[in-house]
Design an enzyme around this catalytic site. Structure first.
Site, mmCIF file in Angstrom:
data_model
loop_
_atom_site.group_PDB
_atom_site.id
_atom_site.type_symbol
_atom_site.label_atom_id
_atom_site.label_comp_id
_atom_site.label_asym_id
_atom_site.label_seq_id
_atom_site.Cartn_x
_atom_site.Cartn_y
_atom_site.Cartn_z
ATOM 1 N N GLY A 27 2.187 20.158 11.281
ATOM 2 C CA GLY A 27 2.608 20.839 12.507
ATOM 3 C C GLY A 27 3.787 20.161 13.186
ATOM 4 N N HIS A 51 7.162 24.699 2.137
ATOM 5 C CA HIS A 51 5.803 24.333 2.553
ATOM 6 C C HIS A 51 5.356 25.352 3.601
ATOM 7 C CE1 HIS A 51 3.225 20.989 4.692
ATOM 8 N NE2 HIS A 51 2.490 21.957 4.198
ATOM 9 N N MET A 107 2.995 26.612 6.147
ATOM 10 C CA MET A 107 1.874 26.257 7.031
ATOM 11 C C MET A 107 1.525 27.494 7.837
ATOM 12 S SD MET A 107 3.239 22.492 8.076
ATOM 13 C CE MET A 107 4.880 22.868 7.483
ATOM 14 N N HIS A 127 13.114 20.066 1.556
ATOM 15 C CA HIS A 127 11.747 20.421 1.954
ATOM 16 C C HIS A 127 11.847 21.303 3.194
ATOM 17 C CE1 HIS A 127 7.371 19.818 2.125
ATOM 18 N NE2 HIS A 127 7.514 19.754 3.444
ATOM 19 N N MET A 178 -1.123 15.922 2.518
ATOM 20 C CA MET A 178 -0.641 15.716 3.888
ATOM 21 C C MET A 178 -1.110 14.341 4.363
ATOM 22 S SD MET A 178 1.174 18.296 4.550
ATOM 23 C CE MET A 178 1.626 17.618 6.146
ATOM 24 N N MET A 186 6.179 27.335 9.741
ATOM 25 C CA MET A 186 4.940 27.296 10.543
ATOM 26 C C MET A 186 4.787 28.600 11.319
ATOM 27 S SD MET A 186 5.437 23.553 12.233
ATOM 28 C CE MET A 186 5.988 22.159 11.255
ATOM 29 N N SER A 213 13.011 16.528 4.766
ATOM 30 C CA SER A 213 12.470 17.691 5.469
ATOM 31 C C SER A 213 13.458 18.172 6.522
ATOM 32 C CB SER A 213 11.140 17.333 6.137
ATOM 33 O OG SER A 213 10.772 18.392 6.996
ATOM 34 N N ASP A 221 3.522 14.028 2.217
ATOM 35 C CA ASP A 221 4.243 14.646 3.333
ATOM 36 C C ASP A 221 3.699 14.144 4.667
ATOM 37 O OD1 ASP A 221 5.788 16.254 4.911
ATOM 38 O OD2 ASP A 221 4.886 18.146 4.270
ATOM 39 N N GLY A 222 4.541 13.386 5.377
ATOM 40 C CA GLY A 222 4.197 12.959 6.728
ATOM 41 C C GLY A 222 4.200 11.453 6.909
ATOM 42 N N GLY A 223 5.057 10.991 7.800
ATOM 43 C CA GLY A 223 5.074 9.567 8.132
ATOM 44 C C GLY A 223 5.574 8.675 7.013
ATOM 45 N N SER A 228 11.789 12.669 9.804
ATOM 46 C CA SER A 228 12.408 11.865 10.861
ATOM 47 C C SER A 228 12.991 10.561 10.331
ATOM 48 C CB SER A 228 11.409 11.607 11.989
ATOM 49 O OG SER A 228 10.192 11.172 11.466
ATOM 50 N N ASP A 235 9.872 23.492 5.976
ATOM 51 C CA ASP A 235 8.574 23.655 6.637
ATOM 52 C C ASP A 235 8.529 24.943 7.443
ATOM 53 O OD1 ASP A 235 7.108 21.159 6.033
ATOM 54 O OD2 ASP A 235 8.804 20.199 7.044
ATOM 55 N N GLY A 257 6.814 16.761 13.055
ATOM 56 C CA GLY A 257 7.430 15.600 12.420
ATOM 57 C C GLY A 257 7.158 14.360 13.264
HETATM 58 C C1 DX5 Z 1 4.663 18.289 9.033
HETATM 59 C C2 DX5 Z 1 5.641 18.734 7.981
HETATM 60 C C3 DX5 Z 1 6.424 17.635 7.422
HETATM 61 C C4 DX5 Z 1 7.300 16.943 8.431
HETATM 62 C C5 DX5 Z 1 7.372 15.500 8.044
HETATM 63 O O1 DX5 Z 1 3.870 19.327 9.393
HETATM 64 O O2 DX5 Z 1 4.952 19.356 6.906
HETATM 65 O O3 DX5 Z 1 7.183 18.051 6.302
HETATM 66 O O4 DX5 Z 1 8.593 17.478 8.504
HETATM 67 O O5 DX5 Z 1 8.037 14.817 9.041
HETATM 68 P P1 DX5 Z 1 8.040 13.244 9.116
HETATM 69 O O6 DX5 Z 1 8.657 12.731 7.855
HETATM 70 O O7 DX5 Z 1 8.887 12.971 10.329
HETATM 71 O O8 DX5 Z 1 6.625 12.797 9.292
HETATM 72 ZN ZN ZN Z 2 6.074 19.717 5.004
#
Ligand code: DX5
Ligand code: ZN
Length: 226
Positions: A145, A69, A71, A36, A140, A40, A11, A178-180, A201, A38, A147
Site C-alpha cells: 500500500g 504488481h 494490488m 516495477h 511482500m 492500487m 518501483s 518487495d518492500g523496504g 524509496s 504498483d 512505499g
Molecule cells: C508497496 C509496493 C512496493 C513499494 C516499495 O505496496 O508494492 O513496490 O513501491 O517501496 P519501498 O522500496 O520504498 O519499500
Molecule cells: Zn510492488
C-alpha cells in the site's frame, strides 16, 4: 538458489510523478532490469497509486520489461487491459484471487509471465498446489500500500521455504522481494535465495539514483552471512 545474477526492479511508485519521463529515462539508462509498476485500488490496500492511463504513458518510454504488481480486488477484470497497456509480467495477490489457478492461466493466455504476491501474513505453503503454474512469487516484505516502510525480518525464512517448496515440486520460480529493500539487506536477501529486488524509496530518494541501482546490482551475496 538461482545461479543467474539477480535482477533489480525500481518501483515507479517512488518516482517524481511530475517528472515521470525523466525518471523513466534514468531507469532506462541504468543497470536496472525491470520497471516495477504498483497499481492500487484503495480497496485491497488502503491507498490509490495510479491506473492504466499512467501505466500506458510509462510504457511509451520504458525500454525494459514492465513488472506489474496488481494490488486490487478481483484482478481478473483488468488482466487484458494490463497486457494491452504494456505489462510483461502480471502479479496478482494470493489474497485477492478466489480462483487463483484460473487467473494464472488467464495471464499466461495473454502471453505474460504470471506472478503471485503474498502478504506478510500469508504462508508460503499455501502455494503448494499451484507452484508449478507460477513464474514469479513476490514476497511482500512490508504490508502493501505504501512505499518507504520498514522491512519485515521474517521474509528471510519465507524465501528459504519458498525455494524448498519449488525444488520439492521440481519447478523453478523467480523469487521477488518487495518492500523496504536497500543496501543494508540486499546481500542477505540474495544469499537466502531471492532473484529479484524491488526498490522504491531507496532508489528514488538517493542523491544519485543511477549509482544506487548500480550498487544494488553489484551486491555479492557470497560475501554475506545468512
Ligand atoms: C508497496 C509496493 C512496493 C513499494 C516499495 O505496496 O508494492 O513496490 O513501491 O517501496 P519501498 O522500496 O520504498 O519499500
Ligand atoms: Zn510492488
Amino acid at each position: 538458489m538461482s545461479t543467474q545474477q539477480h535482477l533489480i526492479a525500481p518501483s515507479v511508485l517512488a518516482a517524481d510523478f511530475a517528472n515521470l519521463q525523466r525518471d523513466i529515462e534514468m531507469v532506462n539508462n541504468s543497470e536496472a532490469d525491470w520497471f516495477h509498476i504498483d497499481i492500487m485500488d484503495g480497496v485491497f490496500v488502503p491507498n490509490i497509486s495510479f491506473g492504466f492511463p499512467v501505466m500506458s504513458a510509462i510504457a511509451k518510454h520504458a525500454k525494459k520489461p514492465m513488472d506489474v504488481h496488481l494490488m486490487i480486488v478481483d484482478p481478473d477484470r483488468y488482466l487484458k487491459i494490463c497486457k494491452d497497456n504494456g505489462a510483461d509480467i502480471i502479479t496478482v495477490h494470493y489474497e485477492a484471487c478466489t480462483h487463483l489457478h484460473r487467473t494464472l492461466a488467464a495471464i499466461k493466455e495473454l502471453g505474460c509471465k504470471a506472478g503471485v504476491a503474498l502478504n506478510p501474513h500469508t504462508p508460503v505453503s499455501l502455494l503448494k498446489d499451484v507452484i508449478q503454474d507460477i513464474d514469479l512469487v513476490c514476497l511482500m516484505s512490508v504490508n502493501p500500500g505504501f512505499g518507504g516502510q520498514k522491512f519485515i525480518e521474517r521474509t528471510y525464512s519465507k524465501i528459504k521455504e519458498l525455494r524448498a517448496l519449488a525444488i520439492e515440486n521440481g519447478t523453478d520460480v523467480l523469487i521477488e522481494i518487495d518492500g523496504g529493500v536497500g543496501l543494508s539487506n540486499a546481500g542477505k536477501l540474495l544469499a537466502a535465495g531471492a532473484d529479484v529486488l524491488v526498490a522504491g524509496s531507496f532508489v528514488f530518494t538517493a542523491e544519485n539514483p543511477t549509482q544506487t541501482i548500480q550498487e544494488l546490482k553489484a551486491v555479492d551475496p557470497s560475501v554475506q552471512s545468512v
